[in-house]
Design a protein around this motif. Structure first.
Motif, short mmCIF file in Angstrom:
data_model
loop_
_atom_site.label_atom_id
_atom_site.label_comp_id
_atom_site.label_asym_id
_atom_site.label_seq_id
_atom_site.Cartn_x
_atom_site.Cartn_y
_atom_site.Cartn_z
N ASN A 6 0.97 -1.23 0.07
CA ASN A 6 0.07 -0.13 -0.08
C ASN A 6 0.79 1.35 0.12
OD1 ASN A 6 -2.27 1.67 0.46
ND2 ASN A 6 -1.87 1.95 2.31
N THR A 42 -4.97 -1.98 -2.34
CA THR A 42 -3.83 -2.18 -1.50
C THR A 42 -4.12 -1.56 0.02
OG1 THR A 42 -2.58 -0.23 -2.19
CG2 THR A 42 -2.08 -2.46 -3.20
N ALA A 62 0.95 -7.63 -4.74
CA ALA A 62 0.41 -7.01 -3.34
C ALA A 62 -0.89 -8.10 -3.31
CB ALA A 62 -0.37 -5.79 -3.60
#
Length: 452
Positions: free
Chosen positions: A350, A364, A406
């Motif tokens: 993120n 994210t 991610a």
């Protein structure tokens, strides 16, 4: 004992400097390469079967052959030293202790590609290494291996080191090129690919540090001999950054024929797990690749020992396999919490998202907040399904692979450790003070396969 190609001289005192490096066979591969044609060099790399060591594992010789060669247009080699994948530090080791190996590989590669101006783009956090690289470049130039008319062959080459500003996204090759041009490090849409329009819209090859360093032993041995090392399409040797719950963290060179179990427990490598703890799980290729529980990590679904190579680690796809990736080998013992570990990775991705793509920019952060909620004992069962849904919406829907990087850790954690997530939700008070533990993940493969 595995054969050493890249680290064979790492123990020699002063190997960081030109004199010791040259005395121990350094730059002999350059002398050999400059007696060959660029086409012959590219063919040797193809024959070697070398796959990119940065994560994707794409055949290096094939990537080189895609390089456009329009008349009168300069071409460039860019070395990706933006090694920012959590758990990965092998390229740092090469640059810090054997910098001339990288410089030698760059000279050979630049000659093969017809590049007269090449770059090393290094992550900002490696603040002390650019000075080491620049010293090696000056030493090579002072001894006739860089600059004008190298060794009287008429080939000219200059190498420059460019420091990044600490952005993980610049490890993606097109974001790296944007940054190298002085722009914000946002990934580019492809096509066109860098081989056609790369740095300053010129044909460009981007390879990581280990890949370019491996060019030296390929030329020394010959592509055919290099290909005999390893197994199948996993040829040559591979550097592994080993860390986590092991007795001997560090950088190891393997020939990709050894098993995961041997790598973890052998005294030659990781030396086992401290304090007699049991193996719970491992992320074998850097933080972006799927985590595997112990049973699937040590054996494939067919009951064969899982080997430390591209094909064996990927056996079974993401349902029961993982990836070699960047070689960042992270071991988790029975006391480690997968939910907390996954939350930490989600926070990293993120933070490092460039924000260009909505699924990555929003997804994210969303995943991180949900994981934080579960870890803090405030989650619900619906949160697990929501996490799964979010990661599936991110994967494959972004310009660059950061979105996939991610999503995959979250997907694998839920796929293999869903009951650990459920335990956090059902035990909100305990989950903040007590680890989940092994809880059956060393059971036979069939037990985990039934949950996939």
């Amino acid at each position: 004992m595995s054969r050493k190609l890249l680290l064979k001289n790492a123990h020699i005192e002063g190997i960081r400097f030109f004199e010791a490096y040259r005395k121990n066979g350094g730059y002999a591969a350059v002398e050999k390469a400059l007696r060959m044609t660029p086409e012959e060099l590219v063919e040797q790399v193809k024959t070697s079967g070398l796959r990119g060591r940065g994560g994707a594992g794409f055949p290096t010789g094939m990537k080189w052959s895609f390089l456009a060669k329009p008349e009168g247009v300069p071409r460039h080699l860019v070395v990706n030293a933006d090694e920012s994948e959590p758990g990965t530090f092998k390229d740092r080791y090469l640059m810090e202790y054997i910098p001339h190996l990288l410089i030698e590989g760059m000279i050979i590669s630049s000659f093969a590609l017809g590049a007269n101006l090449s770059f090393i783009y290094i992550r900002g956090e490696y603040s002390w290494i650019p000075d080491i690289l620049e010293q090696a470049i000056e030493e090579a130039k002072a001894n006739g291996f860089l600059g004008k008319n190298i060794l009287g062959t008429g080939f000219d080459l200059e190498i420059f080191v460019q420091r990044g500003a600490g952005a993980y996204i610049c490890g993606e090759e097109t974001a790296l090129l944007e940054s190298l041009e002085g722009k914000r490090g946002n990934p580019r849409l492809k096509p066109p690919f860098p081989a056609v329009k790369g740095l300053w819209e010129r044909p460009t090859v981007v390879n990581n540090v280990e890949t370019i360093a491996a060019i030296v032993p390929i030329i020394e041995l010959g592509g055919e001999e290099y290909a005999k090392i390893g197994v199948g399409k996993s040829t040559g040797t591979k550097l592994i950054s080993a860390c986590g719950n092991i007795n001997k963290p560090g950088v190891y060179e393997i020939d990709m024929t050894i098993s995961v179990e041997e790598f973890i427990y052998s005294d030659e490598y990781c030396g086992g797990i401290p304090n007699g703890k049991r193996l719970k799980a491992c992320i074998p290729g850097g933080s972006s690749v799927p985590i595997l529980p112990a049973n699937l990590l040590l054996k494939t679904m067919n009951g064969e020992p899982r080997l430390m190579n591209y094909e064996s680690l990927a056996d079974g796809g993401f349902a029961t396999g993982t990836m070699m990736g960047s070689g960042g080998f992270e071991v988790l013992d029975e006391d480690q919490c997968v939910v907390k570990h996954t939350m930490s990775l989600a926070r990293f991705y993120n933070h490092e998202s460039c924000g260009q793509c909505t699924p990555c920019r929003e997804g994210t952060g969303w995943m991180y907040r949900i994981l934080q909620k579960i870890e803090n004992g405030q989650g619900t069962m619906q949160d697990i399904d929501l996490l799964w849904d979010i990661q599936s919406k991110i994967e494959g829907n972004t310009i660059c692979p950061l979105g996939d990087a991610a999503a995959w850790p979250v997907a694998a954690a839920i796929r293999h450790f869903r009951d650990e997530f459920e335990w956090h939700i059902l035990n909100p008070e305990l989950c903040r003070t007590q680890n989940y533990g092994l809880a059956g993940y060393a059971d036979p493969i069939s037990a985990v396969a039934a949950k996939v």
